[in-house]
Design a protein around this motif. Structure first.
Motif, PDB file in Angstrom:
ATOM      1  N   SER A  75       0.853  -1.176   0.000  1.00  0.00           N
ATOM      2  CA  SER A  75       0.000   0.000   0.000  1.00  0.00           C
ATOM      3  C   SER A  75       0.898   1.238   0.000  1.00  0.00           C
ATOM      4  O   SER A  75       1.834   1.319   0.814  1.00  0.00           O
ATOM      5  CB  SER A  75      -0.915   0.021   1.232  1.00  0.00           C
ATOM      6  N   PRO A  76       0.691   2.203  -0.901  1.00  0.00           N
ATOM      7  CA  PRO A  76       1.551   3.389  -0.934  1.00  0.00           C
ATOM      8  C   PRO A  76       1.469   4.159   0.370  1.00  0.00           C
ATOM      9  O   PRO A  76       0.389   4.277   0.968  1.00  0.00           O
ATOM     10  CB  PRO A  76       0.977   4.206  -2.100  1.00  0.00           C
ATOM     11  N   PRO A  77       2.577   4.672   0.865  1.00  0.00           N
ATOM     12  CA  PRO A  77       2.549   5.441   2.114  1.00  0.00           C
ATOM     13  C   PRO A  77       1.893   6.794   1.906  1.00  0.00           C
ATOM     14  O   PRO A  77       1.860   7.327   0.803  1.00  0.00           O
ATOM     15  CB  PRO A  77       4.031   5.590   2.463  1.00  0.00           C
ATOM     16  N   GLU A  78       1.373   7.341   2.981  1.00  0.00           N
ATOM     17  CA  GLU A  78       0.818   8.688   2.914  1.00  0.00           C
ATOM     18  C   GLU A  78       1.959   9.694   2.802  1.00  0.00           C
ATOM     19  O   GLU A  78       2.927   9.631   3.561  1.00  0.00           O
ATOM     20  CB  GLU A  78       0.004   8.993   4.172  1.00  0.00           C
ATOM     21  N   PRO A  79       1.897  10.609   1.848  1.00  0.00           N
ATOM     22  CA  PRO A  79       2.973  11.602   1.706  1.00  0.00           C
ATOM     23  C   PRO A  79       3.044  12.509   2.925  1.00  0.00           C
ATOM     24  O   PRO A  79       2.022  12.938   3.462  1.00  0.00           O
ATOM     25  CB  PRO A  79       2.564  12.391   0.460  1.00  0.00           C
ATOM     26  N   LYS A  80       4.265  12.806   3.359  1.00  0.00           N
ATOM     27  CA  LYS A  80       4.484  13.690   4.506  1.00  0.00           C
ATOM     28  C   LYS A  80       5.541  14.716   4.114  1.00  0.00           C
ATOM     29  O   LYS A  80       6.737  14.498   4.315  1.00  0.00           O
ATOM     30  CB  LYS A  80       4.916  12.886   5.733  1.00  0.00           C
ATOM     31  N   PRO A  81       5.133  15.841   3.547  1.00  0.00           N
ATOM     32  CA  PRO A  81       6.093  16.832   3.058  1.00  0.00           C
ATOM     33  C   PRO A  81       6.894  17.456   4.187  1.00  0.00           C
ATOM     34  O   PRO A  81       6.426  17.580   5.318  1.00  0.00           O
ATOM     35  CB  PRO A  81       5.199  17.877   2.376  1.00  0.00           C
ATOM     36  N   LEU A  82       8.123  17.805   3.854  1.00  0.00           N
ATOM     37  CA  LEU A  82       9.024  18.499   4.782  1.00  0.00           C
ATOM     38  C   LEU A  82       9.264  17.704   6.060  1.00  0.00           C
ATOM     39  O   LEU A  82       9.452  18.268   7.132  1.00  0.00           O
ATOM     40  CB  LEU A  82       8.461  19.886   5.137  1.00  0.00           C
ATOM     41  N   THR A  83       9.272  16.379   5.946  1.00  0.00           N
ATOM     42  CA  THR A  83       9.415  15.535   7.129  1.00  0.00           C
ATOM     43  C   THR A  83      10.402  14.408   6.858  1.00  0.00           C
ATOM     44  O   THR A  83      10.335  13.757   5.813  1.00  0.00           O
ATOM     45  CB  THR A  83       8.061  14.915   7.527  1.00  0.00           C
ATOM     46  N   VAL A  84      11.330  14.200   7.801  1.00  0.00           N
ATOM     47  CA  VAL A  84      12.190  13.019   7.766  1.00  0.00           C
ATOM     48  C   VAL A  84      11.449  11.929   8.514  1.00  0.00           C
ATOM     49  O   VAL A  84      11.379  11.925   9.744  1.00  0.00           O
ATOM     50  CB  VAL A  84      13.568  13.299   8.401  1.00  0.00           C
ATOM     51  N   THR A  85      10.854  11.000   7.774  1.00  0.00           N
ATOM     52  CA  THR A  85       9.943  10.033   8.377  1.00  0.00           C
ATOM     53  C   THR A  85      10.649   8.848   9.011  1.00  0.00           C
ATOM     54  O   THR A  85      10.059   8.149   9.824  1.00  0.00           O
ATOM     55  CB  THR A  85       8.959   9.511   7.321  1.00  0.00           C
ATOM     56  N   ARG A  86      11.908   8.618   8.643  1.00  0.00           N
ATOM     57  CA  ARG A  86      12.610   7.433   9.140  1.00  0.00           C
ATOM     58  C   ARG A  86      13.999   7.833   9.627  1.00  0.00           C
ATOM     59  O   ARG A  86      14.796   8.388   8.865  1.00  0.00           O
ATOM     60  CB  ARG A  86      12.737   6.417   8.009  1.00  0.00           C
ATOM     61  N   PRO A  87      14.333   7.536  10.898  1.00  0.00           N
ATOM     62  CA  PRO A  87      15.667   7.873  11.399  1.00  0.00           C
ATOM     63  C   PRO A  87      16.796   7.207  10.617  1.00  0.00           C
ATOM     64  O   PRO A  87      17.894   7.772  10.505  1.00  0.00           O
ATOM     65  CB  PRO A  87      15.633   7.371  12.854  1.00  0.00           C
ATOM     66  N   ASP A  88      16.538   6.013  10.049  1.00  0.00           N
ATOM     67  CA  ASP A  88      17.595   5.333   9.316  1.00  0.00           C
ATOM     68  C   ASP A  88      17.946   6.039   8.009  1.00  0.00           C
ATOM     69  O   ASP A  88      18.930   5.694   7.348  1.00  0.00           O
ATOM     70  CB  ASP A  88      17.213   3.876   9.039  1.00  0.00           C
ATOM     71  N   THR A 333       4.232  -2.116 -12.807  1.00  0.00           N
ATOM     72  CA  THR A 333       3.292  -2.589 -11.797  1.00  0.00           C
ATOM     73  C   THR A 333       2.072  -1.684 -11.647  1.00  0.00           C
ATOM     74  O   THR A 333       1.091  -2.078 -11.026  1.00  0.00           O
ATOM     75  CB  THR A 333       3.973  -2.684 -10.419  1.00  0.00           C
ATOM     76  N   GLY A 334       2.156  -0.466 -12.165  1.00  0.00           N
ATOM     77  CA  GLY A 334       1.083   0.493 -11.979  1.00  0.00           C
ATOM     78  C   GLY A 334       1.155   1.260 -10.682  1.00  0.00           C
ATOM     79  O   GLY A 334       0.279   2.066 -10.385  1.00  0.00           O
ATOM     80  N   VAL A 335       2.210   1.075  -9.904  1.00  0.00           N
ATOM     81  CA  VAL A 335       2.344   1.731  -8.607  1.00  0.00           C
ATOM     82  C   VAL A 335       2.744   3.193  -8.786  1.00  0.00           C
ATOM     83  O   VAL A 335       3.571   3.526  -9.631  1.00  0.00           O
ATOM     84  CB  VAL A 335       3.378   1.000  -7.732  1.00  0.00           C
ATOM     85  N   GLU A 336       2.153   4.053  -7.982  1.00  0.00           N
ATOM     86  CA  GLU A 336       2.554   5.448  -7.856  1.00  0.00           C
ATOM     87  C   GLU A 336       2.757   5.737  -6.378  1.00  0.00           C
ATOM     88  O   GLU A 336       1.914   5.372  -5.564  1.00  0.00           O
ATOM     89  CB  GLU A 336       1.487   6.388  -8.418  1.00  0.00           C
ATOM     90  N   MET A 337       3.847   6.408  -6.014  1.00  0.00           N
ATOM     91  CA  MET A 337       4.089   6.622  -4.599  1.00  0.00           C
ATOM     92  C   MET A 337       5.091   7.743  -4.345  1.00  0.00           C
ATOM     93  O   MET A 337       5.924   8.066  -5.201  1.00  0.00           O
ATOM     94  CB  MET A 337       4.594   5.326  -3.945  1.00  0.00           C
ATOM     95  N   PHE A 338       4.976   8.322  -3.165  1.00  0.00           N
ATOM     96  CA  PHE A 338       5.924   9.285  -2.634  1.00  0.00           C
ATOM     97  C   PHE A 338       6.763   8.601  -1.549  1.00  0.00           C
ATOM     98  O   PHE A 338       6.605   7.421  -1.304  1.00  0.00           O
ATOM     99  CB  PHE A 338       5.186  10.490  -2.017  1.00  0.00           C
ATOM    100  N   GLU A 339       7.643   9.367  -0.897  1.00  0.00           N
ATOM    101  CA  GLU A 339       8.452   8.977   0.260  1.00  0.00           C
ATOM    102  C   GLU A 339       9.645   8.093  -0.118  1.00  0.00           C
ATOM    103  O   GLU A 339       9.484   6.918  -0.484  1.00  0.00           O
ATOM    104  CB  GLU A 339       7.606   8.297   1.337  1.00  0.00           C
TER     105      GLU A 339
END
Length: 352
Positions: A75-88, A333-339
């Protein structure tokens, strides 16, 4: 010995990182995300105005249905602009931020000028409080010649000579299919050798003019002459020796990522339909996806979205949401995604 196009060419951590992230994240307009469409295969609307067709004619991104399945339960993740979503992701962003500091001018399209934005919906603007800021450039003003078909570039992420050409494409707001040749010996390197008799990168093919050429300096001059204000306007940081010196250090800051093929990459990756990546070469967030695509030897159309790019408006009109990069479309695959981190995980799950 790896060949490049060089035959004729013989603080503080926190402050640095913060400054780099300011440059890289200066890309959003703070429009609500409630209308984000989690669709996997969205061809452009028939009546939709387009300033450039990044991949449809040459690369069949929308010409045939997907022939691969996305990863199970994807499932594509929800876009979160201006955010570092993962410490790694922080080490990669730090390296990309350091690279950005010494190669930051390609963040801007030629003729870039800041200005105030209006109330036009569907057009990119950076909103800070009640004020909207909108970039303009020779591209948004329609003063640059646009190619009818995307150009093709044989290249790889670790080469400073290839970096210079990609930066020129970004500054001119020109879409290009990138065919990765990690180390100039893997990926599309064999196809390049069959076509030219050499495994030398970068190598440009322009299907619009029939021109093909080696040598990064010649390619940059050609691009500015054909799709820009003329080769006399090539900026100093795209010229020798500064381009090789700073480009080499930018590659080192990223740990030479993307310079070698991933041993787990599927052998059929080079025969897949070109993916589509929206972003710009200087962005640390886009860079990690670019490195992954290169290591997996996946062809991809880079749709440039630097400051002042006409493609920022195009992304908003096609996706129905605010501007954010990286944005990936996978015609296989037809996938579209951010992040960025989720995109890299998706690519690993699909193409290894």
């Amino acid at each position: 010995m790896i060949q490049h196009s060089c035959h004729r060419r013989s603080k503080r951590t926190f402050c640095t990182f913060a400054l780099a992230l300011c440059f890289s994240s200066w890309t959003a307009s703070f429009v609500p995300w409630s209308n984000y469409r989690r669709t996997w295969f969205l061809p452009p609307k028939a009546n939709q105005r387009q300033t450039q067709t990044p991949c449809r004619e040459l690369h069949r991104c929308w010409a045939s249905p997907p022939d691969l399945q996305p990863p199970k339960d994807f499932s594509p993740p929800e876009p979160k602009p201006l955010t570092v979503t993962r410490p790694d992701l922080l080490p990669a962003l730090l390296g990309g931020g350091l690279a950005l500091l010494i190669r930051f001018l390609p963040v801007f399209v030629v003729g870039w000028r800041p200005g105030l934005g209006g109330e036009d919906k569907g057009r990119y603007a950076l909103q800070l409080g009640p004020i909207k800021f909108r970039d303009t450039s020779l591209a948004t003003e329609g003063k640059l010649k646009r190619p009818a078909q995307p150009l093709i570039l044989f290249e790889y992420e670790g080469s400073p000579f290839c970096r210079k050409v990609r930066e020129a494409l970004s500054m001119l707001d020109v879409s290009c299919e990138l065919r990765p040749c990690p180390g100039a010996r893997s990926g599309f390197a064999r196809e390049l050798a069959e076509r030219t008799g050499r495994m030398t990168v970068p190598y440009l093919i322009d299907p619009n003019s029939g021109k093909e050429m080696f040598e990064s300096d010649d390619i940059v001059d050609y691009l500015f002459d054909t799709y820009g204000p003329g080769k006399g306007e090539v900026p100093f940081f795209l010229k020798e020796p500064i381009s090789t010196f700073t480009g080499g250090y930018a590659t080192i800051f990223r740990g030479l990522a993307g310079g070698k093929p991933d041993p787990a990459a599927l052998p059929e990756n080079t025969s897949r339909k070109a993916l589509e990546l929206w972003g710009y070469d200087a962005s640390p967030f886009v860079k990690v996806v670019r490195e992954k695509l290169c290591a997996l030897m996946l062809p991809h159309v880079m749709v440039p979205c630097a400051r002042g790019s006409a493609n920022r408006d195009l992304m908003m009109s096609q996706t129905g949401v605010q501007f954010q990069v990286p944005f990936l479309r996978d015609a296989n695959t037809g996938v579209e995604m951010f992040e960025a981190p989720e995109i890299c995980e998706y690519l690993d799950a699909t193409y290894t």
